[in-house]
Design a protein around this motif. Structure first.
Motif, PDB file in Angstrom:
ATOM      1  N   PHE A  97      50.558  14.851  -4.455  1.00 46.71           N
ATOM      2  CA  PHE A  97      49.923  16.242  -3.967  1.00 46.71           C
ATOM      3  C   PHE A  97      50.292  16.129  -2.383  1.00 46.71           C
ATOM      4  CE2 PHE A  97      47.600  15.186  -7.714  1.00 46.71           C
ATOM      5  CZ  PHE A  97      47.731  16.151  -8.569  1.00 46.71           C
ATOM      6  N   GLY A  98      51.356  15.804  -1.960  1.00 44.48           N
ATOM      7  CA  GLY A  98      51.685  15.657  -0.583  1.00 44.48           C
ATOM      8  C   GLY A  98      51.130  14.645   0.350  1.00 44.48           C
ATOM      9  N   TRP A  99      50.311  13.754  -0.407  1.00 48.40           N
ATOM     10  CA  TRP A  99      49.651  12.774   0.389  1.00 48.40           C
ATOM     11  C   TRP A  99      50.639  11.386  -0.036  1.00 48.40           C
ATOM     12  CZ3 TRP A  99      44.898  13.293   2.899  1.00 48.40           C
ATOM     13  CH2 TRP A  99      44.450  14.158   2.877  1.00 48.40           C
ATOM     14  N   LEU A 100      50.484  10.400   1.184  1.00 53.79           N
ATOM     15  CA  LEU A 100      51.017   8.828   1.073  1.00 53.79           C
ATOM     16  C   LEU A 100      49.731   8.263   0.970  1.00 53.79           C
ATOM     17  CD1 LEU A 100      53.734   9.194   3.869  1.00 53.79           C
ATOM     18  CD2 LEU A 100      54.092   9.513   1.557  1.00 53.79           C
ATOM     19  N   ILE A 101      50.111   7.165  -0.064  1.00 51.51           N
ATOM     20  CA  ILE A 101      48.926   6.262   0.132  1.00 51.51           C
ATOM     21  C   ILE A 101      49.507   4.824   0.401  1.00 51.51           C
ATOM     22  CG2 ILE A 101      47.522   5.205  -1.814  1.00 51.51           C
ATOM     23  CD1 ILE A 101      47.734   7.690  -3.492  1.00 51.51           C
ATOM     24  N   ARG A 102      48.615   4.295   1.435  1.00 50.14           N
ATOM     25  CA  ARG A 102      49.286   3.245   2.496  1.00 50.14           C
ATOM     26  C   ARG A 102      48.181   2.211   2.063  1.00 50.14           C
ATOM     27  NH1 ARG A 102      49.077   6.375   7.820  1.00 50.14           N
ATOM     28  NH2 ARG A 102      46.775   6.325   8.196  1.00 50.14           N
ATOM     29  N   THR A 103      48.680   0.979   2.325  1.00 51.32           N
ATOM     30  CA  THR A 103      47.755  -0.248   2.472  1.00 51.32           C
ATOM     31  C   THR A 103      48.221  -1.188   3.455  1.00 51.32           C
ATOM     32  OG1 THR A 103      49.371  -1.673   0.888  1.00 51.32           O
ATOM     33  CG2 THR A 103      47.675  -0.338   0.002  1.00 51.32           C
ATOM     34  N   SER A 176      44.110  12.023  -9.002  1.00 45.22           N
ATOM     35  CA  SER A 176      44.234  13.518  -9.916  1.00 45.22           C
ATOM     36  C   SER A 176      44.326  14.791  -9.136  1.00 45.22           C
ATOM     37  CB  SER A 176      42.715  13.140 -10.423  1.00 45.22           C
ATOM     38  OG  SER A 176      41.887  13.399  -9.583  1.00 45.22           O
ATOM     39  N   SER A 177      43.965  14.658  -7.819  1.00 43.96           N
ATOM     40  CA  SER A 177      44.237  16.085  -7.149  1.00 43.96           C
ATOM     41  C   SER A 177      44.090  15.598  -5.604  1.00 43.96           C
ATOM     42  CB  SER A 177      43.043  17.210  -7.483  1.00 43.96           C
ATOM     43  OG  SER A 177      41.658  16.547  -7.160  1.00 43.96           O
ATOM     44  N   SER A 178      44.129  16.662  -4.736  1.00 45.40           N
ATOM     45  CA  SER A 178      43.836  16.418  -3.519  1.00 45.40           C
ATOM     46  C   SER A 178      42.494  16.041  -3.326  1.00 45.40           C
ATOM     47  CB  SER A 178      44.021  17.690  -2.702  1.00 45.40           C
ATOM     48  OG  SER A 178      45.356  17.928  -2.529  1.00 45.40           O
ATOM     49  N   ALA A 185      41.035   8.370  -8.486  1.00 40.75           N
ATOM     50  CA  ALA A 185      42.301   7.437  -8.153  1.00 40.75           C
ATOM     51  C   ALA A 185      42.063   6.560  -9.229  1.00 40.75           C
ATOM     52  CB  ALA A 185      42.001   7.052  -6.646  1.00 40.75           C
ATOM     53  N   LEU A 186      43.444   6.166  -9.575  1.00 47.81           N
ATOM     54  CA  LEU A 186      43.898   5.046 -10.480  1.00 47.81           C
ATOM     55  C   LEU A 186      44.709   4.234  -9.681  1.00 47.81           C
ATOM     56  CD1 LEU A 186      44.364   6.863 -13.851  1.00 47.81           C
ATOM     57  CD2 LEU A 186      42.437   5.170 -13.365  1.00 47.81           C
ATOM     58  N   VAL A 228      44.394  10.548 -18.995  1.00 45.25           N
ATOM     59  CA  VAL A 228      45.126   9.309 -18.102  1.00 45.25           C
ATOM     60  C   VAL A 228      46.298   8.806 -19.128  1.00 45.25           C
ATOM     61  CG1 VAL A 228      44.848   7.121 -17.158  1.00 45.25           C
ATOM     62  CG2 VAL A 228      43.412   8.666 -16.737  1.00 45.25           C
ATOM     63  N   TYR A 229      47.534   8.774 -18.715  1.00 39.59           N
ATOM     64  CA  TYR A 229      48.575   8.056 -19.668  1.00 39.59           C
ATOM     65  C   TYR A 229      48.988   7.028 -18.951  1.00 39.59           C
ATOM     66  CZ  TYR A 229      48.281  12.836 -22.277  1.00 39.59           C
ATOM     67  OH  TYR A 229      48.075  13.821 -23.046  1.00 39.59           O
ATOM     68  N   ALA A 230      49.274   5.816 -19.618  1.00 36.31           N
ATOM     69  CA  ALA A 230      49.636   4.759 -19.053  1.00 36.31           C
ATOM     70  C   ALA A 230      50.944   4.114 -20.018  1.00 36.31           C
ATOM     71  CB  ALA A 230      48.712   3.524 -19.012  1.00 36.31           C
ATOM     72  N   LEU A 231      51.983   3.474 -19.265  1.00 41.14           N
ATOM     73  CA  LEU A 231      53.038   3.057 -19.988  1.00 41.14           C
ATOM     74  C   LEU A 231      53.261   1.675 -19.665  1.00 41.14           C
ATOM     75  CD1 LEU A 231      55.739   4.685 -21.253  1.00 41.14           C
ATOM     76  CD2 LEU A 231      56.768   4.137 -19.037  1.00 41.14           C
TER      77      LEU A 231
END
Length: 238
Positions: A97-103, A176-178, A185-186, A228-231
């Protein structure tokens, strides 16, 4: 025959008083993050009334590192941005959704919007379910990890450094969204790539545990239409 039509454009002082619902409607038709940021920056009144993180600009972003001395935004779909926040031992673990997730190496997990500079903290590394203790004052043994035997239910603890945890213990995060009250969050985490989740405002990660999930090693996860779909490693979908 040419017909000339004279259109009288209201002065800028009148544009700034456009109703909020009309601003939202115009903003919904701007699909480019660059155009939306420019739209918000038209005047102080518009910037205060428009959403800083609209849901309709969805991403995801494909990020490439580069080291040019000058930075510019091209007119196509490539954006060259200088992000000092992404330096100093920062790793990317997702883009939604245009967000970067950083650690960070200090265990901070954060969502960051590179176009608006808005950021939100997610629960830190120290709250991941299999991390049982955190001692930041210790060198190279900051985290105490609960690990499981591969062929039985036995457990044991090991000590790991914060650099090792940052690189290997949390591999992907999706949202899941902004950010909003119904946001979720997963995270894929740990030695066997299990799932943890959190809601907006939570201070810790919660294990996403079912007996079936405990027996599989995940490779990917996503939200789709409220589910939620997981592979797993064998391309089986759960």
């Amino acid at each position: 025959m040419l017909i000339y039509v004279h259109v009288r454009v209201p002065p800028l002082c009148l544009w700034i008083w456009l109703p909020s619902d009309l601003l939202y409607e115009i903003g919904k038709h701007l699909q480019s993050p660059k155009d939306y940021v420019r739209f918000c920056a038209t005047c102080k009144s518009w910037n205060m009334n428009l959403l800083k993180t609209p849901n309709h600009i969805r991403g995801p972003l494909l990020v490439f590192p580069f080291s040019h001395e000058t930075y510019a935004i091209k007119e196509e779909n490539d954006f060259y941005l200088r992000l000092p926040e992404m330096q100093n031992n920062i790793l990317l673990r997702g883009s939604c959704f245009g967000w970067l997730i950083r650690t960070s190496i200090d265990g901070v997990v954060q969502m960051f919007n590179p176009f608006t500079n808005v950021s939100y903290d997610l629960p830190p590394f120290s709250t991941i379910p299999t991390i049982v203790d955190y001692h930041p004052e210790l060198k190279d043994q900051e985290y105490t990890i609960m690990q499981y035997g591969l062929f039985d239910c036995s457990t044991y603890t090991t000590l790991q450094s914060k650099s090792s945890i940052q690189k290997t213990w949390l591999t992907k995060i999706v949202i899941s969204s902004s950010p909003s009250e119904d946001f979720m969050a997963l995270a894929i985490y740990g030695e066997y790539n299990r799932l943890a989740w959190c809601k907006f405002g939570d201070t810790k990660w919660t294990n996403f545990s079912t007996l079936e999930m405990f027996k599989i090693v995940l490779k990917d996860v996503m939200f789709y239409e409220g589910k939620v779909y997981a592979l797993n490693c064998d391309a089986q979908l759960y």
